[in-house]
Design a protein around this motif. Structure first.
Motif: not given
Ligand SMILES: *[C@@H]1O[C@H](CO)[C@@H](O)[C@H](O)[C@H]1NC(C)=O
Ligand SMILES: Cc1cc2nc3c(=O)[nH]c(=O)nc-3n(C[C@H](O)[C@H](O)[C@H](O)COP(=O)(O)OP(=O)(O)OC[C@H]3O[C@@H](n4cnc5c(N)ncnc54)[C@H](O)[C@@H]3O)c2cc1C
Ligand SMILES: *[C@@H]1O[C@H](CO)[C@@H](O)[C@H](O)[C@H]1NC(C)=O
Ligand SMILES: *[C@@H]1O[C@H](CO)[C@@H](O)[C@H](O)[C@H]1NC(C)=O
Length: 497
Positions: A315, A311-312
């Motif tokens: 992503n 996620p970080d």
């Molecule tokens: C990762 O991607 C999702 C949607 O694709 C988004 O909602 C989320 O904020 C993103 N996370 C970060 C940490 O940028």
């Protein structure tokens, strides 16, 4: 005679039934990430699949990734991955192929700091140094040399396997093919446990091994045994880096691969089925990316992901896969690189008289109140160093720490300075044995290159993973099962000689 007849019959049959036509090469391939992993993947894919395949590579920032330089006083310095081992054969090969030059790492005297004083001080006299090491650590130094050499020797088998086109479908299998259960076990325990089992003294582990882990991975001897051994190999001589900056390898490989580099952030990947030329269904992947101004995308036969997923991190969301491709909770360790042009505060290390302080590298033990992992004098990427100015300690220094240094901390470490550059990284995995590597195969033709970093993160490892993924992708596409996950390769290739 009857046997001969059978042979003739077989030959006749073979002539009558030509082999099934080889499957066509894929039409287009996407690579995500333009660091050493992605650039090397593109390079090896081009070599494998030839000139016709359309290769596109998405990079959200700048090619090079964690290989990057920062300017200080008109000179560029490595701010990310900097040191290459003499046995890193892929890196060596790239530099030769691309017409780049290596620069040797300048040798500096090493001091080990325990938070109060230097507990080990390297001497410039070879013999004195040897006696010092023996006095402090007995034969632990020799033991390290032999232990690491044995593991590195087995690891080096990968180059023969890859030269013979063999690939592995998982990182565990790759490592197991090199070092058997010994390597798997190293992933399951900490380097502390592994060294204790191998008979090293606690003093050596705390004062020598731990500081090496801290400078290389920002973490202590609780990191996994495999990355720990790789880290210990960095005590060898002959370390080097690339003249002009290590990132030149990435841009060089990218142009050699003739990949089209698209500045964009990949957001998602989704499976698609389209009717082919003869009406048969063709499976493709829709890759969606943002170029900043718009969200767009294209379809590809194969996708290679050469950026840490999480996620970080990269992503990327995997949409509509059945079964779903799970998000990896990929924890990466924060490391701060601070480049400082100034004078080291030698009093801090117990040397009130700067002229008597001979050390250019200070590694630290794992002590709770220490705010930095290491500080060392660095040369510019052109190989220019401030050696001549040694007594005054005016030089460019690189500090590694886990948090951004406060002004107070900078004023403790340096008696004066005139410029500072700070670079914040999610640098390498936060290692937590027992370590489990992420899969390489995320879907039929989606390959994850960066998962090898869970075993060990270094330029060479990502390059090895890149070649493995390119070979694996090629063999799976063409159904060359006999080149994948072969057991007993070491013996087999020996026999082939
Ligand atoms: C990762 O991607 C999702 C949607 O694709 C988004 O909602 C989320 O904020 C993103 N996370 C970060 C940490 O940028
Ligand atoms: C401070 C530090 C010191 C180090 N020291 C050494 C050393 O001395 N020796 C050594 O061998 N190694 C060292 N390393 C490790 C080495 O730098 C890395 O292992 C290596 O550079 C990783 O390469 P990579 O291509 O796999 O990943 P990266 O270099 O991280 O490349 C990934 C690329 O993908 C891009 N990207 C990410 N997500 C997306 C997306 N969604 N869409 C498009 N693009 C995306 C990123 O911008 C990045 O350019 C060090 C690392 C750090 C941070
Ligand atoms: C390592 O640990 C895993 C589980 O975490 C286990 O399945 C495996 O057998 C272990 N391997 C060795 C060599 O100890
Ligand atoms: C240098 O280190 C000493 C000892 O830690 C400290 O007292 C001093 O404030 C530091 N800074 C300078 C500029 O000397």
């Amino acid at each position: 005679m009857p046997r001969f007849g059978l042979l003739l019959l077989l030959l006749l049959l073979a002539a009558l039934c030509p082999p099934a036509p080889a499957r066509q090469n894929p039409a287009s391939i996407a690579v995500v990430g333009g660091g050493i992993g992605g650039a090397a993947t593109a390079y090896f894919l081009r070599r494998r699949f030839g000139p016709a395949v359309r290769l596109q590579l998405m990079e959200k920032a700048a090619p090079g990734g964690r290989l990057a330089t920062e300017q200080l006083h008109g000179q560029a310095y490595e701010a990310g991955g900097s040191v290459i081992h003499p046995l890193n054969l892929h890196m060596k090969h790239f530099v030769q192929q691309l017409g780049l030059s290596p620069v040797p790492l300048p040798g500096s005297l090493l001091g080990i700091y325990d938070g109060k004083e230097l507990v080990f001080e390297q001497s410039s006299w070879y013999l004195i140094n040897l006696l010092k090491l023996l006095w402090h650590y007995g034969f632990n130094g020799l033991r390290r040399y032999l232990w690491v050499e044995d593991i590195v020797d087995r690891f080096m088998r990968i180059y023969r396997y890859q030269a013979h086109d063999y690939a592995f479908s998982s990182n565990e299998r790759l490592l197991h093919a090199l070092g058997g259960d010994d390597f798997t076990l190293l992933l399951n325990q900490s380097i502390d446990e592994a060294m204790q089992r191998a008979g090293f003294s606690q003093k050596y582990i705390d004062q020598m091994a731990s500081p090496i882990m801290r400078i290389n991975y920002g973490q202590g001897v609780n990191i996994n045994g495999f990355v720990g051994v790789i880290s210990l190999a960095w005590m060898d001589s002959g370390l080097w880096s690339v003249k002009g900056g290590n990132k030149l390898v990435c841009s060089g490989l990218l142009s050699a691969s003739k990949a089209e580099v698209i500045p964009g952030t990949v957001l998602s990947i989704e499976p698609k089925v389209r009717p082919g030329p003869r009406g048969d269904p063709v499976k493709l992947y829709q890759v969606t990316y943002s170029t900043g101004s718009e969200v767009t995308g294209d379809t590809y036969d194969m996708v290679f992901i050469a950026a840490p997923l999480g996620p970080d991190l990269a992503n990327i969301s995997f949409k509509n896969f059945e079964p779903p491709i799970r998000q990896l909770p990929n924890l990466y360790h924060q490391t701060i690189t601070t480049l400082v042009h100034g004078r080291l505060n030698t009093s801090f290390f117990g040397y009130p008289e700067p002229a008597t302080f001979p050390f250019g590298d200070i590694f630290t033990m794992d002590k709770p109140n220490l705010f930095f992992s290491s500080v060392g004098k660095v040369s510019s990427v052109q190989g220019v160093s401030a050696e001549a100015e040694l007594p005054s300690q005016l030089a460019t220094w690189r500090v590694f720490s886990n948090e951004v240094l406060t002004e107070e901390q900078l004023n403790l470490l340096f008696s004066s300075y005139d410029s500072v550059k700070v670079k914040q990284w999610l640098a390498y995995p936060e290692y937590r044995p027992p370590e489990e590597c992420p899969p390489i195969l995320l879907h039929d033709h989606i390959y994850y290159v960066s998962g090898i970093e869970r075993a060990a993160s270094a330029m060479e490892f990502n390059a090895i993973a890149a070649k493995n993924a390119a070979l694996l992708g090629y063999h799976r596409w063409h159904g060359n099962g006999h080149r994948i996950d072969q057991e007993g390769l070491h013996e087999k290739l020996k026999a082939e000689l």
